[in-house]
Design a protein around this motif. Structure first.
Motif, PDB file in Angstrom:
ATOM      1  N   ASP A  82       0.816  -1.228   0.000  1.00 41.18           N
ATOM      2  CA  ASP A  82       0.000   0.000   0.000  1.00 41.18           C
ATOM      3  C   ASP A  82       0.848   1.276   0.000  1.00 41.18           C
ATOM      4  O   ASP A  82       0.390   2.333  -0.442  1.00 41.18           O
ATOM      5  CB  ASP A  82      -1.020  -0.004   1.163  1.00 41.18           C
ATOM      6  N   GLY A  83       2.075   1.194   0.488  1.00 39.25           N
ATOM      7  CA  GLY A  83       2.957   2.361   0.480  1.00 39.25           C
ATOM      8  C   GLY A  83       2.638   3.395   1.552  1.00 39.25           C
ATOM      9  O   GLY A  83       3.346   4.389   1.667  1.00 39.25           O
ATOM     10  N   THR A  84       1.581   3.171   2.327  1.00 37.96           N
ATOM     11  CA  THR A  84       1.148   4.196   3.284  1.00 37.96           C
ATOM     12  C   THR A  84       1.180   3.742   4.741  1.00 37.96           C
ATOM     13  O   THR A  84       1.173   4.574   5.646  1.00 37.96           O
ATOM     14  CB  THR A  84      -0.305   4.638   2.979  1.00 37.96           C
ATOM     15  N   CYS A  85       1.193   2.451   4.992  1.00 35.05           N
ATOM     16  CA  CYS A  85       1.139   1.968   6.380  1.00 35.05           C
ATOM     17  C   CYS A  85       2.496   2.219   7.059  1.00 35.05           C
ATOM     18  O   CYS A  85       3.488   2.498   6.394  1.00 35.05           O
ATOM     19  CB  CYS A  85       0.767   0.487   6.414  1.00 35.05           C
ATOM     20  N   CYS A  88       5.418   0.156   5.553  1.00 37.36           N
ATOM     21  CA  CYS A  88       5.894   0.672   4.260  1.00 37.36           C
ATOM     22  C   CYS A  88       6.688   1.955   4.457  1.00 37.36           C
ATOM     23  O   CYS A  88       7.741   2.151   3.852  1.00 37.36           O
ATOM     24  CB  CYS A  88       4.721   0.935   3.321  1.00 37.36           C
ATOM     25  N   CYS A  96       4.033  -5.336   5.276  1.00 39.99           N
ATOM     26  CA  CYS A  96       2.820  -4.559   4.981  1.00 39.99           C
ATOM     27  C   CYS A  96       1.612  -5.498   4.962  1.00 39.99           C
ATOM     28  O   CYS A  96       1.627  -6.525   4.299  1.00 39.99           O
ATOM     29  CB  CYS A  96       2.958  -3.870   3.622  1.00 39.99           C
ATOM     30  N   PRO A  97       0.532  -5.126   5.701  1.00 41.35           N
ATOM     31  CA  PRO A  97      -0.655  -6.003   5.710  1.00 41.35           C
ATOM     32  C   PRO A  97      -1.324  -6.091   4.335  1.00 41.35           C
ATOM     33  O   PRO A  97      -2.100  -7.014   4.088  1.00 41.35           O
ATOM     34  CB  PRO A  97      -1.572  -5.345   6.746  1.00 41.35           C
TER      35      PRO A  97
HETATM   36 ZN   LIG Z   1       2.087  -0.975   3.750  1.00 40.88          ZN
END
Ligand SMILES: [Zn+2]
Ligand SMILES: [Zn+2]
Length: 337
Positions: A82-85, A88, A96-97
């Motif tokens: 996702d690049g946002t958690c 990440c 990353c989930p």
């Molecule tokens: Zn992530």
């Protein structure tokens, strides 16, 4: 396994399309093909395994800056996150989930599941495509994308380097990479094996010593002397015998996955503040760092290159540990299917 046709998406603006030249055969491929991890990752058939991918870029999207057609490139176990958690953001895409695995993972673009590297080409977001050092043999580079990073990442985390005594348990696909990388990091490397026949090979790969783990006297000589031990064994074994070899604050990291829980004696951990941990692959940046490190030290996996037509036979041999030390599929052979 048999040949089939799969769809790949047209590259979006951030995508890189890679013609696959070599793909390593990892134990996870075998587990997935046989649906042996059905409890947490049931296999969706047909499955196209393979997450040790090396190839040549043939097409890039308009926003791609890292690659151009003709470049050599690699893809490992992940193709998206996702690049946002928080994971990440910290560079730990592997945790990353919402991470997308290279095969048998929900495909955000086409629906269904992702298909891996036993194929002609793959389309991947440039964030998950790695650069390949130009001096490395491509067939031997492929296994770095899983076996290489799986051994490099924990050694990096536990600060393996000069002046450290490091053990590697098991000399297979993972173990042989562990020996090469620990040696290149400057550590004193000791290989534990059940088979004295592996001595010559262990020394050639970069070990300074070997210990026959069944020999209690030999093990006893090394009590409280190790800083770090990488345990690559995926069969049941006595972990306490190794924990006792650690000095203060020493660590054993498991990268092999025995199917049954290991029995850990609290008093193997408590007296010297020892720790036991696990690790899987690394993040994208760390994977690139590993590839660059291998380039600098001219490290590749020892591979037996096979055509795709021999893949079923290779799986049987892998289960017998009859390979030194990784199979790498020459994907040019797929064109004759
Ligand atoms: Zn992530
Ligand atoms: Zn793997």
């Amino acid at each position: 396994m048999a040949a089939t046709k799969i769809a790949r998406r047209d590259p979006t603006e951030h995508d890189v399309q890679i013609e696959i030249l070599f793909c390593g055969i990892c134990h996870s491929d075998v587990h997935s093909v046989r649906n042996e991890w059905s409890e947490f990752m049931p296999t969706v058939y047909p499955i196209v395994p393979g997450h040790e991918i090396v190839g040549r870029v043939i097409q890039v999207g308009s926003a791609v800056t890292k690659f151009k057609p003709g470049d050599f490139a690699a893809v490992g176990c992940m193709v998206d996150s996702d690049g946002t958690c928080p994971e990440c953001q910290a560079g730990f895409e592997q945790f990353c989930p919402n991470m997308t695995l290279t095969f048998n993972s929900p495909d955000k673009h086409l629906g269904g599941v992702t298909y891996g590297g036993y194929s002609e080409s793959i389309v991947v977001d440039q964030r998950f495509v790695l650069r390949v050092p130009s001096n490395l043999d491509l067939a031997g580079t492929a296994p770095l994308l899983c076996a290489g990073i799986t051994t490099y990442s924990p050694m990096h985390h536990w600060k393996v380097g000069k002046g450290k005594k490091v053990g590697v348990v098991g000399l297979g696909g993972l173990g042989h990479m562990g020996v090469k990388i620990a040696h290149a990091l400057g550590a004193h490397v000791v290989v534990f094996t059940t088979s004295p026949k592996k001595k010559e090979d262990a020394l050639r790969l970069g070990a300074d010593e070997i210990i026959v783990s069944r020999n209690v006297d030999e093990m006893q000589k090394h009590v409280e002397s190790f800083d770090f031990i990488l345990d690559t064994v995926s069969a049941d074994h006595d972990i306490n015998a190794y924990l006792n070899l650690l000095r203060r604050d020493g660590n054993i990291t498991l990268v092999g996955a025995p199917p049954k829980p290991l029995s850990v004696a609290a008093f193997a951990l408590i007296p010297r503040r020892r720790s036991l941990s696990g690790s899987n692959i690394g993040g994208v940046a760390e994977t690139q760092e590993m590839l660059d490190f291998c380039g600098k030290h001219s490290i590749t996996a020892d591979v037996e290159v096979i055509p795709i037509q021999k893949v079923n036979e290779a799986y049987e041999r892998l289960l017998q540990s009859d390979v030194k030390y990784r199979f790498s599929i020459d994907m040019a052979s797929l064109k004759s299917e």
